[in-house]
Scaffold this active site. Structure first.
Site, short mmCIF file in Angstrom:
data_model
loop_
_atom_site.label_atom_id
_atom_site.label_comp_id
_atom_site.label_asym_id
_atom_site.label_seq_id
_atom_site.Cartn_x
_atom_site.Cartn_y
_atom_site.Cartn_z
N HIS A 157 -0.87 9.21 -16.39
CA HIS A 157 -0.24 8.17 -15.57
C HIS A 157 0.84 8.76 -14.66
CE1 HIS A 157 -1.99 5.23 -18.47
NE2 HIS A 157 -1.69 6.19 -19.33
N LYS A 284 11.37 21.22 8.23
CA LYS A 284 10.14 20.87 7.52
C LYS A 284 9.17 22.03 7.31
CE LYS A 284 8.89 17.40 6.22
NZ LYS A 284 8.30 16.25 6.88
#
Ligand code: ARG
Length: 463
Positions: A157, A284
């Site tokens: 999960h 980035k």
């Protein structure tokens, strides 16, 4: 206008728009080598059938080889008027060898011709793809071996669940790609049947030795039903299905690479050569390769849907709809190949931050199951053990502690069965290394599996 091979019964020339619309040459030109390979085999079969003399066949074959050379050197300019690669080759052949070129199509139709060409082409491409999967699996194994004892959280999960080895995690992908290999080999087996001799749909009236053609083209079998031979595209659908599953595996790995390279996880750093920047944000470093692999999975699924939908409800035998088989097939091949090529080097050059991975196992109670198993081994039913450790976890959450930090008297609040050795039991390394079962994540088990995998590589006869 009577310049088309089939124009005998036509009084008018083809509308320009129809000519453009009908043509597949812009994309099926990539089949030229396979079309010529099939034609050479057919020319030889025509000799045995008494349709061509040995010398006529030789002239045709020489002409076909010239056409192949001309195309490979970019000397032939393809136009829509040529319609498709089959017509284009025949047209140029006839220019080279004269009316004799017109004998080549005896006993053959473009319907069985195209069915053959796609098989020949796809077979070659599947072999190339198998080689690339082989290289990629090797890269996975190399990275796993390099980081054999790096411990990380295993997730269910996407919540931290139990500690696992990074090598075990990577070898999980090895298993997936191993099955992909199997599916593609399987696909090769089913498409290993030669369709020439089916003619347009009903079978050829000439005494063509189909087995001779099959042998010349390296097929083990000949197709058994002429209608099926010209209208079957199952093999292409099967290939794109296998490719879709392979891409699904890449999309899962990609999702993990993307997550792991985020600052939230910070488990890995991709090399500069396999990352890209932003045009506005100077800081980035983006995992574009993995994102594109994830994105292109949708494209391959689309190709599968496209071909399935094209073939849906088509009456037997050949229908022009089937010309739409090529672009999704070609696009799938191109997409899968480029991803397989780029992905291994990307994994091999990434920096694994093993300290960060291990640190992440310190929070999230990844050893809770081990504490429950400890009680179970002392005779407590697993459900009661689960409950006792669940209460210990709740206690830790309230007191901002980890299970490793609990003192014996604290453990004993939850069960009197806890003794001093619980400390060792809940260490992350112990948790990992008790999972010695075949298929488990214990270091010695993963090392053994790695050896098996390397042997599989040595024995691999498929690529
Ligand atoms: N370009 C065609 C295709 O790819 C070749 C077969 C054409 N057959 C025909 N009867 N028009 O499907």
């Amino acid at each position: 206008m009577k310049n088309k091979a089939w124009s005998g019964r036509f009084k008018e020339g083809t509308d320009k728009l129809v000519e453009e619309f009908n043509a597949s040459i812009s994309f099926d030109k990539r089949l030229y080598r396979h079309d010529i390979q099939g034609s050479i085999a057919h020319a030889q079969t025509l000799v045995k059938a008494g349709i061509l003399t040995e010398s006529e066949s030789k002239k045709i074959i020489k002409g076909l080889k010239t056409v192949e050379k001309e195309i490979s050197e970019g000397k032939i300019e393809f136009t829509s008027a040529m319609e498709d690669i089959h017509m284009a080759v025949e047209m140029r052949l006839t220019e080279l060898v004269g009316p004799l070129g017109g004998k080549l199509h005896t006993g053959r139709s473009r319907n069985d011709q195209v069915a053959l060409d796609i098989r020949l082409y796809l077979r070659e491409e599947i072999f190339a793809i198998l080689d690339l999967i082989h290289d990629f699996k090797k890269a996975l194994v190399e990275v796993a071996e390099k980081h054999i004892d790096c411990i990380m959280p295993g997730y269910t999960h996407l919540q931290r669940a139990q500690p696992v080895l990074l090598s075990h995690h990577l070898l999980a992908y090895y298993e997936m790609f191993q099955r992909d290999t199997g599916r593609l080999v399987d696909c090769l087996i089913r498409m290993d049947a030669m369709p020439l001799g089916a003619g347009a749909l009903a079978g050829s009236p000439y005494k063509l030795d189909r087995k001779l053609t099959a042998k010349a083209l390296n097929f083990s079998e000949i197709t058994a039903n002429s209608l099926d031979s010209v209208s079957d595209r199952d093999f292409a659908i099967e290939f794109i299905s296998a490719a879709s599953i392979l891409m699904m595996h890449f999309s899962r790995l990609s999702e993990e690479i993307i997550l792991w390279s985020s600052q939230e996880f910070a488990f890995i750093e991709l090399s500069d050569a396999f990352s890209t920047g932003s045009s506005i944000m100077p800081q980035k470093k983006n995992p574009d390769v993995a994102e594109l692999a994830r994105g292109k999975t949708g494209r391959v699924y689309g190709n599968l849907m496209s071909l399935l939908t094209t073939m849906k409800s088509l009456p037997l035998a050949y229908n022009k709809d089937m010309q739409e088989d090529k672009e999704p097939l070609f696009d799938t091949i191109d997409t899968v190949k480029v991803i397989l090529k780029v992905y291994g080097p990307m994994l091999k050059t990434m920096r694994v931050k093993s300290d960060a991975m291990f640190k992440a196992t310190g929070a999230g109670f990844l050893n809770a199951t081990d504490a429950a198993d400890y009680l179970t081994k002392k005779g407590l039913p697993f459900r009661e053990a689960h409950h006792a450790v669940g209460s210990a976890v709740a206690y830790c959450v309230e007191n901002n502690k980890t299970l490793e930090e609990l003192e014996l008297d604290e453990w004993q609040k939850f069960s009197k069965l806890f003794e001093a050795d619980i400390k060792k039991t809940v260490s992350i390394k112990n948790s990992l290394n008790t999972r010695k079962i075949y298929g488990g994540t214990a270091l010695e088990t993963v090392k053994k599996r790695l050896e098996e995998v390397k042997k599989e590589f040595e024995q691999c006869g498929c690529c």
